[in-house]
Write a protein that holds these residues in place. Structure first.
Motif, PDB file in Angstrom:
ATOM      1  N   GLY A 136       0.798  -1.214   0.000  1.00 34.41           N
ATOM      2  CA  GLY A 136       0.000   0.000   0.000  1.00 34.41           C
ATOM      3  C   GLY A 136       0.829   1.261   0.000  1.00 34.41           C
ATOM      4  O   GLY A 136       2.048   1.235   0.098  1.00 34.41           O
ATOM      5  N   PRO A 137       0.139   2.425  -0.109  1.00 37.65           N
ATOM      6  CA  PRO A 137       0.847   3.708  -0.167  1.00 37.65           C
ATOM      7  C   PRO A 137       1.369   4.129   1.196  1.00 37.65           C
ATOM      8  O   PRO A 137       0.990   3.566   2.227  1.00 37.65           O
ATOM      9  N   GLY A 138       2.217   5.152   1.189  1.00 37.42           N
ATOM     10  CA  GLY A 138       2.735   5.676   2.448  1.00 37.42           C
ATOM     11  C   GLY A 138       3.929   4.892   2.951  1.00 37.42           C
ATOM     12  O   GLY A 138       4.395   3.940   2.335  1.00 37.42           O
ATOM     13  N   GLU A 139       4.421   5.319   4.108  1.00 38.97           N
ATOM     14  CA  GLU A 139       5.584   4.667   4.703  1.00 38.97           C
ATOM     15  C   GLU A 139       5.205   3.293   5.239  1.00 38.97           C
ATOM     16  O   GLU A 139       4.160   3.138   5.876  1.00 38.97           O
ATOM     17  N   PRO A 140       6.050   2.276   4.999  1.00 37.54           N
ATOM     18  CA  PRO A 140       5.737   0.945   5.541  1.00 37.54           C
ATOM     19  C   PRO A 140       5.808   0.933   7.061  1.00 37.54           C
ATOM     20  O   PRO A 140       6.618   1.642   7.661  1.00 37.54           O
ATOM     21  N   ALA A 141       4.971   0.113   7.667  1.00 34.70           N
ATOM     22  CA  ALA A 141       4.917   0.054   9.134  1.00 34.70           C
ATOM     23  C   ALA A 141       6.243  -0.383   9.730  1.00 34.70           C
ATOM     24  O   ALA A 141       6.599   0.031  10.835  1.00 34.70           O
ATOM     25  N   TRP A 142       7.015  -1.207   8.979  1.00 39.43           N
ATOM     26  CA  TRP A 142       8.255  -1.727   9.561  1.00 39.43           C
ATOM     27  C   TRP A 142       9.306  -0.653   9.809  1.00 39.43           C
ATOM     28  O   TRP A 142      10.284  -0.891  10.501  1.00 39.43           O
ATOM     29  N   LEU A 143       9.122   0.549   9.273  1.00 40.32           N
ATOM     30  CA  LEU A 143      10.065   1.627   9.589  1.00 40.32           C
ATOM     31  C   LEU A 143      10.035   1.984  11.074  1.00 40.32           C
ATOM     32  O   LEU A 143      10.978   2.579  11.590  1.00 40.32           O
ATOM     33  N   ASP A 144       8.927   1.636  11.743  1.00 38.48           N
ATOM     34  CA  ASP A 144       8.798   1.918  13.174  1.00 38.48           C
ATOM     35  C   ASP A 144       9.192   0.740  14.054  1.00 38.48           C
ATOM     36  O   ASP A 144       9.028   0.803  15.277  1.00 38.48           O
ATOM     37  N   ALA A 145       9.721  -0.328  13.453  1.00 41.55           N
ATOM     38  CA  ALA A 145      10.217  -1.440  14.269  1.00 41.55           C
ATOM     39  C   ALA A 145      11.361  -0.938  15.160  1.00 41.55           C
ATOM     40  O   ALA A 145      12.138  -0.085  14.742  1.00 41.55           O
ATOM     41  N   PRO A 146      11.456  -1.441  16.396  1.00 42.04           N
ATOM     42  CA  PRO A 146      12.486  -0.925  17.309  1.00 42.04           C
ATOM     43  C   PRO A 146      13.892  -0.966  16.735  1.00 42.04           C
ATOM     44  O   PRO A 146      14.650   0.008  16.848  1.00 42.04           O
ATOM     45  N   ALA A 147      14.285  -2.071  16.107  1.00 44.26           N
ATOM     46  CA  ALA A 147      15.636  -2.172  15.554  1.00 44.26           C
ATOM     47  C   ALA A 147      15.837  -1.180  14.417  1.00 44.26           C
ATOM     48  O   ALA A 147      16.908  -0.580  14.269  1.00 44.26           O
ATOM     49  N   ALA A 148      14.806  -0.978  13.595  1.00 42.45           N
ATOM     50  CA  ALA A 148      14.909  -0.023  12.489  1.00 42.45           C
ATOM     51  C   ALA A 148      15.028   1.401  13.014  1.00 42.45           C
ATOM     52  O   ALA A 148      15.809   2.207  12.490  1.00 42.45           O
ATOM     53  N   ARG A 149      14.252   1.735  14.038  1.00 42.65           N
ATOM     54  CA  ARG A 149      14.313   3.093  14.588  1.00 42.65           C
ATOM     55  C   ARG A 149      15.689   3.380  15.183  1.00 42.65           C
ATOM     56  O   ARG A 149      16.231   4.478  15.029  1.00 42.65           O
ATOM     57  N   ARG A 150      16.282   2.388  15.838  1.00 36.36           N
ATOM     58  CA  ARG A 150      17.608   2.627  16.400  1.00 36.36           C
ATOM     59  C   ARG A 150      18.643   2.761  15.280  1.00 36.36           C
ATOM     60  O   ARG A 150      19.548   3.597  15.362  1.00 36.36           O
ATOM     61  N   ARG A 151      18.516   1.976  14.228  1.00 35.74           N
ATOM     62  CA  ARG A 151      19.445   2.069  13.104  1.00 35.74           C
ATOM     63  C   ARG A 151      19.367   3.448  12.455  1.00 35.74           C
ATOM     64  O   ARG A 151      20.370   3.973  11.955  1.00 35.74           O
ATOM     65  N   GLN A 152      18.195   4.052  12.486  1.00 33.23           N
ATOM     66  CA  GLN A 152      18.046   5.363  11.856  1.00 33.23           C
ATOM     67  C   GLN A 152      18.896   6.428  12.541  1.00 33.23           C
ATOM     68  O   GLN A 152      19.208   7.464  11.934  1.00 33.23           O
ATOM     69  N   ARG A 153      19.331   6.172  13.782  1.00 29.19           N
ATOM     70  CA  ARG A 153      20.251   7.111  14.424  1.00 29.19           C
ATOM     71  C   ARG A 153      21.586   7.169  13.689  1.00 29.19           C
ATOM     72  O   ARG A 153      22.254   8.208  13.687  1.00 29.19           O
ATOM     73  N   VAL A 154      21.974   6.068  13.089  1.00 28.52           N
ATOM     74  CA  VAL A 154      23.209   6.074  12.302  1.00 28.52           C
ATOM     75  C   VAL A 154      23.083   7.058  11.152  1.00 28.52           C
ATOM     76  O   VAL A 154      24.003   7.820  10.849  1.00 28.52           O
TER      77      VAL A 154
END
Length: 238
Positions: free
Chosen positions: A164-182
């Motif tokens: 579907g459209p928009g940002e995928p829900a998995w972007l808010d997974a805990p491991a993904a959110r922490r990786r985004q700090r990099v």
């Protein structure tokens, strides 16, 4: 294969109660561990090699294995993504091909071998299923075709047009959110040090490895003010 699919769906249902849609990939990773004779599993999404997000992890040990592979920037998962093919790495192969990763897996995790399976071919976002094993080699009964089938199902669910459209829900997974700090720190390096993103990532990898820390740990230090961005560059020149 019908029996495999039935067991995989049942395992997904067992793990689905962990939370909202952002944790769907975590349930899928745990199901992979259960039905593919693995001791841990991680699901990562990548695009063009510029970013690499862990979106589903079966457990803490598997999460650590993925973080060290990302910190070093090499390993079975990276090769599976680059070549678009399944990679089987027994302990001897890990030691010979990726000695730094082999060392960290021995020191930081219970895993001694790994298997990496691409989630989908073709352009656009792609992903890899990493299976982590305690034994030095996959079991003689291990079946690559079964792993590829499961990986394909995961790729269709998480990366296919039906998401579907928009940002995928998995972007808010805990491991993904922490990786985004990099990526936040890479942006800071670009602004403060004038480094292109690729050079900034290489600098961060060098500093993290020299300090015996993962990239996430180093990024936490920078974002929370314990390590100034300029100190990273000065340390690299010492």
């Amino acid at each position: 294969m019908d029996d495999l699919l039935a067991r995989f769906r049942a395992a997904c249902d067992r793990h689905a109660g962990r939370g909202g849609p952002e944790l769907r990939a975590t349930a899928l990773a745990a199901a992979c561990r259960d039905v593919l004779a693995a001791d841990g599993a991680t699901i990562s999404v990548t695009s063009g090699g510029r970013w690499h997000l862990p979106i589903g992890v079966s457990d803490g040990a598997a999460a650590a294995a993925e973080r060290w592979q990302f910190t070093i920037g090499q390993g079975p998962g990276f090769r599976a993504w680059a070549e678009g093919a399944l990679v089987v790495a027994g302990e001897a192969s890990l030691r010979r091909t990726w000695p730094a990763l082999h060392d960290q897996l021995h020191r930081r995790t219970p895993f001694r071998s790994a298997i990496a399976v691409p989630l989908r071919p073709g352009p656009g976002p792609a992903g890899v299923l990493d299976l982590h094993l305690r034994r030095p080699e996959p079991a003689a009964s291990w079946d690559a075709e079964r792993a590829q089938l499961v990986a394909s199902l995961i790729g269709t669910e998480l990366l296919g047009p039906a998401t579907g459209p928009g940002e995928p829900a998995w972007l808010d997974a805990p491991a993904a959110r922490r990786r985004q700090r990099v990526w936040m720190v890479i942006s800071m390096c670009r602004q403060v040090l004038g480094l292109p993103d690729a050079d900034a990532l290489a600098l961060l990898r060098a500093r993290a490895y020299a300090r015996d820390r993962t990239l996430e740990e180093l990024a936490d230090d920078v974002v929370e003010g314990r390590t100034p961005v300029r100190a990273l560059h000065h340390s690299a020149e010492d």
